[in-house]
Design an enzyme around this catalytic site. Structure first.
Site, PDB file in Angstrom:
ATOM      1  N   ASP A  30       0.845  -1.191   0.000  1.00  0.00           N
ATOM      2  CA  ASP A  30       0.000   0.000   0.000  1.00  0.00           C
ATOM      3  C   ASP A  30       0.888   1.251   0.000  1.00  0.00           C
ATOM      4  O   ASP A  30       1.889   1.301   0.715  1.00  0.00           O
ATOM      5  CB  ASP A  30      -0.871  -0.040   1.265  1.00  0.00           C
ATOM      6  CG  ASP A  30      -2.073   0.882   1.204  1.00  0.00           C
ATOM      7  OD1 ASP A  30      -2.522   1.207   0.085  1.00  0.00           O
ATOM      8  OD2 ASP A  30      -2.568   1.257   2.285  1.00  0.00           O
ATOM      9  N   ASP A  52       2.311   5.348  -5.206  1.00  0.00           N
ATOM     10  CA  ASP A  52       1.545   6.554  -4.875  1.00  0.00           C
ATOM     11  C   ASP A  52       2.349   7.788  -5.253  1.00  0.00           C
ATOM     12  O   ASP A  52       3.131   8.300  -4.456  1.00  0.00           O
ATOM     13  CB  ASP A  52       1.182   6.562  -3.392  1.00  0.00           C
ATOM     14  CG  ASP A  52       0.366   7.792  -3.013  1.00  0.00           C
ATOM     15  OD1 ASP A  52       0.139   8.652  -3.892  1.00  0.00           O
ATOM     16  OD2 ASP A  52      -0.028   7.898  -1.843  1.00  0.00           O
ATOM     17  N   GLU A  82      -2.286   6.272  -8.136  1.00  0.00           N
ATOM     18  CA  GLU A  82      -3.236   7.224  -7.559  1.00  0.00           C
ATOM     19  C   GLU A  82      -3.134   8.565  -8.252  1.00  0.00           C
ATOM     20  O   GLU A  82      -2.056   9.083  -8.509  1.00  0.00           O
ATOM     21  CB  GLU A  82      -2.985   7.405  -6.044  1.00  0.00           C
ATOM     22  CG  GLU A  82      -3.938   8.427  -5.415  1.00  0.00           C
ATOM     23  CD  GLU A  82      -3.951   8.395  -3.881  1.00  0.00           C
ATOM     24  OE1 GLU A  82      -3.740   7.309  -3.315  1.00  0.00           O
ATOM     25  OE2 GLU A  82      -4.179   9.448  -3.274  1.00  0.00           O
ATOM     26  N   HIS A 126      -8.179   9.415   4.737  1.00  0.00           N
ATOM     27  CA  HIS A 126      -7.560   8.418   5.618  1.00  0.00           C
ATOM     28  C   HIS A 126      -7.896   8.700   7.084  1.00  0.00           C
ATOM     29  O   HIS A 126      -8.047   9.852   7.477  1.00  0.00           O
ATOM     30  CB  HIS A 126      -6.038   8.433   5.431  1.00  0.00           C
ATOM     31  CG  HIS A 126      -5.594   7.826   4.130  1.00  0.00           C
ATOM     32  ND1 HIS A 126      -4.745   8.456   3.261  1.00  0.00           N
ATOM     33  CD2 HIS A 126      -5.894   6.630   3.557  1.00  0.00           C
ATOM     34  CE1 HIS A 126      -4.526   7.681   2.208  1.00  0.00           C
ATOM     35  NE2 HIS A 126      -5.209   6.563   2.354  1.00  0.00           N
ATOM     36  N   HIS A 157      -9.575   4.649  -1.417  1.00  0.00           N
ATOM     37  CA  HIS A 157      -8.820   4.630  -0.167  1.00  0.00           C
ATOM     38  C   HIS A 157      -9.632   5.361   0.891  1.00  0.00           C
ATOM     39  O   HIS A 157     -10.564   6.096   0.582  1.00  0.00           O
ATOM     40  CB  HIS A 157      -7.467   5.340  -0.350  1.00  0.00           C
ATOM     41  CG  HIS A 157      -6.445   4.474  -1.005  1.00  0.00           C
ATOM     42  ND1 HIS A 157      -5.302   4.078  -0.378  1.00  0.00           N
ATOM     43  CD2 HIS A 157      -6.421   3.908  -2.225  1.00  0.00           C
ATOM     44  CE1 HIS A 157      -4.601   3.312  -1.198  1.00  0.00           C
ATOM     45  NE2 HIS A 157      -5.256   3.193  -2.333  1.00  0.00           N
ATOM     46  N   GLY A 158      -9.238   5.165   2.149  1.00  0.00           N
ATOM     47  CA  GLY A 158      -9.889   5.916   3.225  1.00  0.00           C
ATOM     48  C   GLY A 158     -11.379   5.692   3.258  1.00  0.00           C
ATOM     49  O   GLY A 158     -12.157   6.608   3.475  1.00  0.00           O
ATOM     50  N   ALA A 159     -11.802   4.433   3.073  1.00  0.00           N
ATOM     51  CA  ALA A 159     -13.227   4.150   2.921  1.00  0.00           C
ATOM     52  C   ALA A 159     -13.780   3.265   4.038  1.00  0.00           C
ATOM     53  O   ALA A 159     -14.718   2.509   3.843  1.00  0.00           O
ATOM     54  CB  ALA A 159     -13.487   3.510   1.553  1.00  0.00           C
ATOM     55  N   SER A 160     -13.200   3.383   5.217  1.00  0.00           N
ATOM     56  CA  SER A 160     -13.766   2.692   6.375  1.00  0.00           C
ATOM     57  C   SER A 160     -15.077   3.340   6.784  1.00  0.00           C
ATOM     58  O   SER A 160     -15.302   4.527   6.543  1.00  0.00           O
ATOM     59  CB  SER A 160     -12.783   2.738   7.550  1.00  0.00           C
ATOM     60  OG  SER A 160     -11.734   1.814   7.358  1.00  0.00           O
ATOM     61  N   ASP A 202      -8.843  -0.381   6.288  1.00  0.00           N
ATOM     62  CA  ASP A 202      -7.988  -0.775   7.409  1.00  0.00           C
ATOM     63  C   ASP A 202      -8.379  -0.117   8.723  1.00  0.00           C
ATOM     64  O   ASP A 202      -8.249  -0.728   9.790  1.00  0.00           O
ATOM     65  CB  ASP A 202      -6.520  -0.482   7.087  1.00  0.00           C
ATOM     66  CG  ASP A 202      -5.593  -1.069   8.136  1.00  0.00           C
ATOM     67  OD1 ASP A 202      -5.881  -2.195   8.589  1.00  0.00           O
ATOM     68  OD2 ASP A 202      -4.613  -0.417   8.521  1.00  0.00           O
TER      69      ASP A 202
HETATM   70 CO    CO Z   1      -4.165   1.806   3.167  1.00  0.00          CO
HETATM   71 CO    CO Z   2      -4.557   4.786   1.437  1.00  0.00          CO
END
Ligand code: CO
Ligand code: CO
Length: 263
Positions: A30, A52, A82, A126, A157-160, A202
Site C-alpha cells: 500500500d 503513490d 493514484e 484516511h 482509499h480511506g473508505a472505512s 484498514d
Molecule cells: Co491503506
Molecule cells: Co490509502
C-alpha cells in the site's frame, strides 16, 4: 508502515502460510512512495503494488508510475496508482487538503502509464475522522470517470465506515475516540456499481482489533497469557471482514471469479 514494523520477509512468510487454503490471497504493497520501495516489494514476492505518486505533479506522477508498471509487467505483478489526493493520515502518508481526481486526466493517466487500477479522490479520507458534518462523496465525479473507462477497476482509499457500535464498545472499555465518522456502508455499496473494485478499510479493522483487545483485557485483569487477549482480537477481525465481504464489498463467495480474472 507494516514493513517497518514487522519486516518484509516475515510478512511474506506469514502470508505464504495463510495462502495454503483454497481462498485466493493477494499480498499488496500500500502507498509505495518511490520506485525503489516498489521494486523491493516486487523482488521480495508481493503480487501487487501501489505506487503513490499523487503528491507529485501530473507529468512526474506519470513518469514514476510508468517506470513501476514497466518493471512490474515483466514480472506479472499488478500495479495500482493514484491520481488526486486524499486528506488525512495513514502511516507516513499525510495531506491536509484533498484534491479531487479530474476525470479527463484520469483517462490520460491510465492510457499513458498502463497502470492496472487507479485510486481516485472523491471525498474519502484516511483515518477515523472523515467528515465534520454529513458524509458526502462526489458520485457525479466517480460516475463520470466510470463512464469514460467502463470496466476499468477503480480504488477507494480511506473508505472505512467507522461503525458507531465499535467506537462505543471501545470507549466503554477505556478508549477515548471522539467525533469519529466514516463513510456510510450504503455509499460504499453504491460505489461498487460505478467501477470501484477495491475498497480500503484498514481503519475499521484497527478499530475492531483495539476494541476487542481492550474488552478482553478489562474482563481478565488477572490473566497474563497474551494469547487470551489476542485470540479475541483475531475473532473480531474475522467477524468484521465477514460482514464487509457479505454486506458491503459484494465479494463473498466469489473466489472463482477472482481466480478466473487473474489467470
Ligand atoms: Co491503506
Ligand atoms: Co490509502
Amino acid at each position: 508502515g507494516a514493513r517497518k514494523y514487522a519486516g518484509h520477509d516475515y510478512l511474506v512468510k506469514m502470508v505464504e502460510a495463510a495462502a495454503t487454503t483454497d481462498v485466493p490471497i493477494a499480498l499488496h504493497l500500500d502507498h509505495g512512495a518511490d520506485f525503489e520501495i516498489c521494486k523491493a516489494a516486487i523482488d521480495g514476492g508481493v503480487n501487487s503494488v501501489m505506487i503513490d505518486g499523487s503528491h507529485h505533479g501530473f507529468e512526474e506522477n506519470i513518469r514514476l508510475t510508468r517506470r513501476v508498471v514497466d518493471y512490474a509487467d515483466e514480472r506479472g505483478v499488478f500495479v495500482e496508482a493514484e491520481l488526486g489526493q486524499l486528506a488525512g493520515v495513514e502511516d507516513d502518508v499525510s495531506a491536509e487538503h484533498s484534491v479531487f481526481t479530474d476525470p479527463d486526466q484520469a483517462v490520460e493517466f491510465v492510457h499513458r502509464t498502463g497502470c492496472h487500477s487507479l485510486a481516485v479522490a472523491i471525498g474519502t479520507s484516511h483515518g477515523a475522522y472523515k467528515f465534520k458534518g454529513a458524509a458526502r462523496l462526489d458520485f457525479e465525479r466517480l460516475s463520470r470517470i466510470h463512464t469514460l473507462m467502463p470496466g476499468y477497476p477503480l480504488v477507494l482509499h480511506g473508505a472505512s465506515s467507522v461503525p458507531a457500535a465499535l467506537i462505543e464498545e471501545a470507549n466503554r472499555y477505556g478508549a477515548r475516540i471522539e467525533d469519529a465518522q466514516g463513510v456510510p456502508e450504503e455509499m460504499l455499496r453504491e460505489a461498487t456499481t460505478m467501477g470501484v473494485a477495491k475498497i480500503n478499510i484498514d481503519t475499521d479493522l484497527r478499530l475492531a482489533a483495539v476494541m476487542a483487545l481492550r474488552r478482553a483485557m478489562a474482563g481478565n485483569p488477572a490473566e497474563f497469557d497474551p494469547r487470551k487477549f489476542f485470540g479475541p482480537v483475531r475473532d473480531a477481525i474475522r467477524e468484521i471482514v465477514q460482514h464487509k465481504m457479505k454486506n458491503v464489498l459484494g465479494s463473498a463467495g466469489r473466489a472463482d471469479d477472482v481466480i478466473g480474472a487473474a489467470s
